[in-house]
Motif scaffolding. Structure first.
Motif, PDB file in Angstrom:
ATOM      1  N   THR A   1     -36.754  11.533  -8.139  1.00  0.00           N
ATOM      2  CA  THR A   1     -37.883  10.797  -7.541  1.00  0.00           C
ATOM      3  C   THR A   1     -37.539   9.312  -7.353  1.00  0.00           C
ATOM      4  OG1 THR A   1     -38.888  10.488  -9.706  1.00  0.00           O
ATOM      5  CG2 THR A   1     -39.706  12.332  -8.382  1.00  0.00           C
TER       6      THR A   1
ATOM      7  N   ILE B   1     -37.474   7.850  -3.867  1.00  0.00           N
ATOM      8  CA  ILE B   1     -38.676   7.336  -3.181  1.00  0.00           C
ATOM      9  C   ILE B   1     -38.670   5.805  -3.216  1.00  0.00           C
ATOM     10  CG2 ILE B   1     -41.212   7.298  -3.200  1.00  0.00           C
ATOM     11  CD1 ILE B   1     -41.167  10.123  -4.333  1.00  0.00           C
TER      12      ILE B   1
ATOM     13  N   VAL C   1     -37.654   3.722  -0.106  1.00  0.00           N
ATOM     14  CA  VAL C   1     -38.597   3.437   0.984  1.00  0.00           C
ATOM     15  C   VAL C   1     -39.846   2.715   0.468  1.00  0.00           C
ATOM     16  CG1 VAL C   1     -37.923   5.148   2.729  1.00  0.00           C
ATOM     17  CG2 VAL C   1     -39.439   5.845   0.868  1.00  0.00           C
TER      18      VAL C   1
ATOM     19  N   LEU D   1     -47.889   2.111   4.249  1.00  0.00           N
ATOM     20  CA  LEU D   1     -46.747   2.936   3.834  1.00  0.00           C
ATOM     21  C   LEU D   1     -46.360   2.662   2.378  1.00  0.00           C
ATOM     22  CD1 LEU D   1     -44.441   2.867   7.016  1.00  0.00           C
ATOM     23  CD2 LEU D   1     -45.899   4.733   6.197  1.00  0.00           C
TER      24      LEU D   1
ATOM     25  N   PHE E   1     -48.865   4.665   0.451  1.00  0.00           N
ATOM     26  CA  PHE E   1     -48.593   6.104   0.624  1.00  0.00           C
ATOM     27  C   PHE E   1     -47.399   6.538  -0.229  1.00  0.00           C
ATOM     28  CE2 PHE E   1     -46.111   9.265   3.094  1.00  0.00           C
ATOM     29  CZ  PHE E   1     -46.979  10.348   3.001  1.00  0.00           C
ATOM     30  N   THR E   2     -46.287   5.803  -0.120  1.00  0.00           N
ATOM     31  CA  THR E   2     -45.089   6.189  -0.885  1.00  0.00           C
ATOM     32  C   THR E   2     -45.303   5.947  -2.380  1.00  0.00           C
ATOM     33  OG1 THR E   2     -44.157   3.997  -0.397  1.00  0.00           O
ATOM     34  CG2 THR E   2     -43.434   5.809   0.992  1.00  0.00           C
TER      35      THR E   2
ATOM     36  N   LEU F   1     -47.126   8.941  -3.717  1.00  0.00           N
ATOM     37  CA  LEU F   1     -46.232  10.104  -3.836  1.00  0.00           C
ATOM     38  C   LEU F   1     -45.219   9.928  -4.974  1.00  0.00           C
ATOM     39  CD1 LEU F   1     -45.612  10.988  -0.099  1.00  0.00           C
ATOM     40  CD2 LEU F   1     -46.799  12.379  -1.782  1.00  0.00           C
TER      41      LEU F   1
ATOM     42  N   HIS G   1     -39.189  17.875  -7.936  1.00  0.00           N
ATOM     43  CA  HIS G   1     -40.189  17.068  -7.217  1.00  0.00           C
ATOM     44  C   HIS G   1     -39.777  16.806  -5.769  1.00  0.00           C
ATOM     45  CE1 HIS G   1     -42.181  16.601 -11.000  1.00  0.00           C
ATOM     46  NE2 HIS G   1     -41.143  16.001 -11.544  1.00  0.00           N
TER      47      HIS G   1
ATOM     48  N   PHE H   1     -42.390  15.800  -3.056  1.00  0.00           N
ATOM     49  CA  PHE H   1     -42.881  14.417  -3.023  1.00  0.00           C
ATOM     50  C   PHE H   1     -41.873  13.502  -2.317  1.00  0.00           C
ATOM     51  CE2 PHE H   1     -44.896  16.333  -6.732  1.00  0.00           C
ATOM     52  CZ  PHE H   1     -46.219  16.040  -6.474  1.00  0.00           C
ATOM     53  N   ILE H   2     -40.589  13.733  -2.588  1.00  0.00           N
ATOM     54  CA  ILE H   2     -39.538  12.901  -1.975  1.00  0.00           C
ATOM     55  C   ILE H   2     -39.519  13.132  -0.459  1.00  0.00           C
ATOM     56  CG2 ILE H   2     -37.048  12.402  -1.968  1.00  0.00           C
ATOM     57  CD1 ILE H   2     -37.042  13.607  -4.868  1.00  0.00           C
TER      58      ILE H   2
ATOM     59  N   TRP I   1     -41.863  14.346   1.510  1.00  0.00           N
ATOM     60  CA  TRP I   1     -43.075  13.850   2.183  1.00  0.00           C
ATOM     61  C   TRP I   1     -43.093  12.321   2.276  1.00  0.00           C
ATOM     62  CZ3 TRP I   1     -45.966  15.655   5.706  1.00  0.00           C
ATOM     63  CH2 TRP I   1     -46.160  17.031   5.798  1.00  0.00           C
ATOM     64  N   ALA I   2     -42.541  11.658   1.261  1.00  0.00           N
ATOM     65  CA  ALA I   2     -42.479  10.183   1.313  1.00  0.00           C
ATOM     66  C   ALA I   2     -41.638   9.744   2.509  1.00  0.00           C
ATOM     67  CB  ALA I   2     -41.894   9.637   0.016  1.00  0.00           C
ATOM     68  N   TYR I   3     -40.473  10.382   2.687  1.00  0.00           N
ATOM     69  CA  TYR I   3     -39.578   9.997   3.792  1.00  0.00           C
ATOM     70  C   TYR I   3     -40.152  10.421   5.143  1.00  0.00           C
ATOM     71  CZ  TYR I   3     -35.857   8.111   0.896  1.00  0.00           C
ATOM     72  OH  TYR I   3     -35.132   7.306   0.049  1.00  0.00           O
TER      73      TYR I   3
ATOM     74  N   GLY J   1     -43.338  10.798   5.875  1.00  0.00           N
ATOM     75  CA  GLY J   1     -44.478   9.913   6.154  1.00  0.00           C
ATOM     76  C   GLY J   1     -44.014   8.567   6.680  1.00  0.00           C
ATOM     77  N   VAL J   2     -42.987   8.001   6.034  1.00  0.00           N
ATOM     78  CA  VAL J   2     -42.460   6.694   6.477  1.00  0.00           C
ATOM     79  C   VAL J   2     -41.842   6.832   7.869  1.00  0.00           C
ATOM     80  CG1 VAL J   2     -40.691   4.940   6.032  1.00  0.00           C
ATOM     81  CG2 VAL J   2     -42.123   5.761   4.164  1.00  0.00           C
TER      82      VAL J   2
END
Lengths: 253, 58
Positions: free
Chosen positions: A60, A63, A66, A113, A116-117, A120, B7, B10-11, B13-15, B17-18
């Motif tokens: 994780t 993430i 970004v 963003l 949002f990130t 997540l 997970h 989640f990773i 969807w984060a990318y 979404g961005v």
């Protein structure tokens, strides 16, 4: 006025001419676009293929590559708008309010963003998408400020008058930036404190810092490119409004 | 594709979404630029001040 007595304009005053600003900065657009694209390709390669999983957060941590750049830009864009607001109020520089207006929707998206990130990243790390703690709540307030400023720009027909009023609102809203920055120190929050820009150096290994910095510069150059393009469009939009007024006056005469 | 662990959703969807957000922003910026440039060129063609020097040319 003769050529001898004519005042010489410095670069700052020359930039006050919107046409000259567009002419001077248009050649920058393609180099900026190419640099941004290269940085994104490199950053994504690092993020997915050449960086380790964190010993605590596991994969994780990817993430973060970004989330952090968007969170940084959410504040950097507002700082850009605040400097532009000073340019409007103190120096009355014509390009300052163009910069302020062009940056607002970009800042709103980067802030959205970041939220949002962050959500997540928070779910697998903290067990929740959202918590009303200092950092998250103040960032949400920043998003609402951005949206309010975008709405204000659209509410005025006279953009020059709007600029003065919105510059004051922008500077008042700037108080939220140090609140976001220091929220993790002032209050007990789920969000971790600063771990990159610290007096005692970053608390991350180089294998995670390198992709983070590449993505950081990729997003920053993306903002610079889009901001410049949006400023050019805003200059043309104002010319459109001037021509519409002139044609309407000519038609009614 | 590398294994993103338990997970992964989640990773990813984060990318995603961005990527969608940035693509939308770039698309809107370019669309707005083209629309405004097109409107400007139409108005400039109708502007009498711009037509005058051309009309005067023999």
């Amino acid at each position: 006025m003769t050529a001898d007595t004519e005042p010489k304009l410095n670069w700052w005053n020359r930039l006050a001419n919107p046409g000259q600003f567009v002419a001077w900065t248009t050649p920058l657009l393609w180099p900026l676009t190419i640099l941004t694209a290269v940085l994104f390709v490199l950053g994504l390669w690092f993020a997915f293929f050449n960086s380790p999983a964190d010993y605590q957060m596991g994969d994780t941590v990817r993430i973060m590559y970004v989330h952090v750049p968007n969170a940084w830009l959410s504040q950097f864009v507002y700082a850009t708008m605040s400097v532009s607001a000073l340019g409007t109020l103190v120096w009355r520089h014509p390009m300052a309010d163009v910069s302020m207006k062009a940056a607002a929707p970009l800042g709103a998206l980067f802030t959205a963003l970041a939220l949002f990130t962050g959500a997540l990243w928070g779910r697998p790390t903290w067990g929740t998408f959202w918590e009303w703690d200092g950092r998250m709540t103040s960032t949400l307030v920043l998003l609402l400020i951005y949206l309010g400023l975008v709405a204000l720009w659209r509410a005025f027909d006279d953009q020059l008058r709007a600029a003065r009023i919105i510059a004051v609102f922008t500077l008042v809203g700037a108080i939220n930036i140090p609140i976001i920055k220091f929220s993790v120190d002032w209050w007990s929050t789920l969000h971790q404190p600063a771990s990159v820009f610290r007096p005692d150096g970053p608390r991350m290994p180089g294998s995670i810092l390198v992709p983070l910095f590449v993505m950081f510069f990729a997003f920053t150059f993306l903002f610079l490119t889009l901001h410049l393009k949006a400023m050019h469009t805003e200059v043309k939009r104002r010319r459109v409004m001037t021509l519409k007024r002139r044609l309407a006056q000519g038609g009614s005469a | 594709m590398i294994d993103l662990g338990p997970h992964a959703v989640f990773i990813v969807w984060a990318y995603v979404g961005v990527a969608l957000g940035i693509a939308g922003l770039i698309g809107w910026t370019l669309f707005d630029a083209r629309r405004t440039a097109s409107e400007l060129s139409q108005l400039e063609a109708r502007d009498p001040r711009r037509q005058r020097p051309a009309d005067a040319t023999p």
